[in-house]
Design a protein around this motif. Structure first.
Motif, PDB file in Angstrom:
ATOM      1  N   UNK A 165      20.158   9.872  -0.144  1.00 15.66           N
ATOM      2  CA  UNK A 165      19.023   9.766  -1.063  1.00 15.66           C
ATOM      3  C   UNK A 165      18.420   8.364  -1.036  1.00 15.66           C
ATOM      4  N   UNK A 166      19.260   7.349  -0.842  1.00 14.85           N
ATOM      5  CA  UNK A 166      18.756   5.980  -0.728  1.00 14.85           C
ATOM      6  C   UNK A 166      17.843   5.844   0.492  1.00 14.85           C
ATOM      7  N   UNK A 167      18.238   6.479   1.584  1.00 17.76           N
ATOM      8  CA  UNK A 167      17.421   6.448   2.804  1.00 17.76           C
ATOM      9  C   UNK A 167      16.077   7.114   2.535  1.00 17.76           C
ATOM     10  N   UNK A 168      16.099   8.281   1.917  1.00 26.34           N
ATOM     11  CA  UNK A 168      14.865   9.015   1.622  1.00 26.34           C
ATOM     12  C   UNK A 168      13.943   8.220   0.704  1.00 26.34           C
ATOM     13  N   UNK A 169      14.510   7.662  -0.347  1.00 29.09           N
ATOM     14  CA  UNK A 169      13.705   6.892  -1.307  1.00 29.09           C
ATOM     15  C   UNK A 169      13.102   5.658  -0.632  1.00 29.09           C
ATOM     16  N   UNK A 170      13.896   4.976   0.192  1.00 33.30           N
ATOM     17  CA  UNK A 170      13.396   3.793   0.900  1.00 33.30           C
ATOM     18  C   UNK A 170      12.250   4.177   1.838  1.00 33.30           C
ATOM     19  N   UNK A 171      12.416   5.268   2.574  1.00 31.67           N
ATOM     20  CA  UNK A 171      11.370   5.703   3.495  1.00 31.67           C
ATOM     21  C   UNK A 171      10.086   6.044   2.743  1.00 31.67           C
ATOM     22  N   UNK A 172      10.197   6.701   1.605  1.00 28.74           N
ATOM     23  CA  UNK A 172       9.011   6.988   0.794  1.00 28.74           C
ATOM     24  C   UNK A 172       8.290   5.692   0.424  1.00 28.74           C
ATOM     25  N   UNK A 173       9.063   4.693   0.021  1.00 27.99           N
ATOM     26  CA  UNK A 173       8.483   3.399  -0.329  1.00 27.99           C
ATOM     27  C   UNK A 173       7.828   2.721   0.863  1.00 27.99           C
ATOM     28  N   UNK A 174       8.459   2.821   2.031  1.00 25.66           N
ATOM     29  CA  UNK A 174       7.882   2.242   3.249  1.00 25.66           C
ATOM     30  C   UNK A 174       6.527   2.875   3.534  1.00 25.66           C
ATOM     31  N   UNK A 175       6.453   4.186   3.457  1.00 25.18           N
ATOM     32  CA  UNK A 175       5.202   4.881   3.780  1.00 25.18           C
ATOM     33  C   UNK A 175       4.106   4.519   2.783  1.00 25.18           C
ATOM     34  N   UNK A 176       4.461   4.396   1.506  1.00 24.41           N
ATOM     35  CA  UNK A 176       3.482   3.950   0.504  1.00 24.41           C
ATOM     36  C   UNK A 176       3.033   2.515   0.783  1.00 24.41           C
ATOM     37  N   UNK A 177       3.975   1.671   1.125  1.00 23.58           N
ATOM     38  CA  UNK A 177       3.677   0.272   1.437  1.00 23.58           C
ATOM     39  C   UNK A 177       2.747   0.180   2.650  1.00 23.58           C
ATOM     40  N   UNK A 178       3.063   0.928   3.687  1.00 20.64           N
ATOM     41  CA  UNK A 178       2.244   0.911   4.905  1.00 20.64           C
ATOM     42  C   UNK A 178       0.835   1.397   4.605  1.00 20.64           C
ATOM     43  N   UNK A 179       0.737   2.423   3.786  1.00 21.21           N
ATOM     44  CA  UNK A 179      -0.579   2.941   3.410  1.00 21.21           C
ATOM     45  C   UNK A 179      -1.370   1.874   2.646  1.00 21.21           C
ATOM     46  N   UNK A 180      -0.698   1.157   1.781  1.00 24.93           N
ATOM     47  CA  UNK A 180      -1.328   0.081   1.025  1.00 24.93           C
ATOM     48  C   UNK A 180      -1.811  -1.067   1.900  1.00 24.93           C
ATOM     49  N   UNK A 181      -1.147  -1.233   3.045  1.00 27.71           N
ATOM     50  CA  UNK A 181      -1.553  -2.274   4.000  1.00 27.71           C
ATOM     51  C   UNK A 181      -2.580  -1.734   5.013  1.00 27.71           C
ATOM     52  N   UNK A 182      -3.032  -0.503   4.770  1.00 28.61           N
ATOM     53  CA  UNK A 182      -3.985   0.168   5.659  1.00 28.61           C
ATOM     54  C   UNK A 182      -3.421   0.426   7.043  1.00 28.61           C
TER      55      UNK A 182
END
Length: 147
Positions: A127-144
């Motif tokens: 679950x930690x891996x999944x949650x981290x990946x979700x955050x990465x994808x949101x972060x990447x989207x925020x950086x365009x």
């Protein structure tokens, strides 16, 4: 979107994290390449929208030499790098736990926290891996970065 997951693993723990990331990204229709560091030619990381680098921590908080060699071979530092790693608190305690993740994140100027997994990502750590990946994808989207 093209994604690469590069990892260094001796015991298989870091490879397990890499495989979990791959499985979850595939469900999102990402184009995924995997690269086991030290096997074959180093890929051109600048061809990828997202780069995941995984390592274990070695010798009381050290980054393994193979990972350092990989960074030298890559040369220029891409700006879309996300770091994950595995470690064991019994070797150096909390202060040195997954310290290679910290070092790589600083080296690549990653502005997103690295993922640190105690030994294997099985059980609740999945679950930690999944949650981290979700955050990465949101972060990447925020950086365009196209996700």
């Amino acid at each position: 979107m093209k994604v690469i997951i590069c990892y260094l693993s001796y015991s298989g723990n870091t490879e397990e994290v890499a495989d979990l990331l791959k499985k979850q990204l595939e469900a999102g229709n990402f184009e995924i390449d995997m690269y086991s560091i030290g096997y074959g030619a180093v890929p051109n990381l600048f061809e990828y929208n997202l780069i995941f680098l995984g390592t274990f921590t070695w010798d009381k908080g050290s980054t393994p030499e193979e990972m350092k060699d990989f960074a030298r071979e890559v040369g220029d530092k891409p700006n879309n790098v996300y770091i994950f790693g595995t470690g064991d608190t019994q070797f150096g305690g909390d202060d040195l736990f997954c310290n290679a993740v910290n070092k790589l994140a600083r080296f690549y100027n990653s502005d997103y926290p690295g993922l640190k997994i105690e030994q294997s990502p099985r059980g609740s750590q999945e679950r930690l891996v999944s949650k981290w990946l979700e955050g990465v994808l949101e972060h990447a989207e925020g950086k365009n970065i196209r996700t």
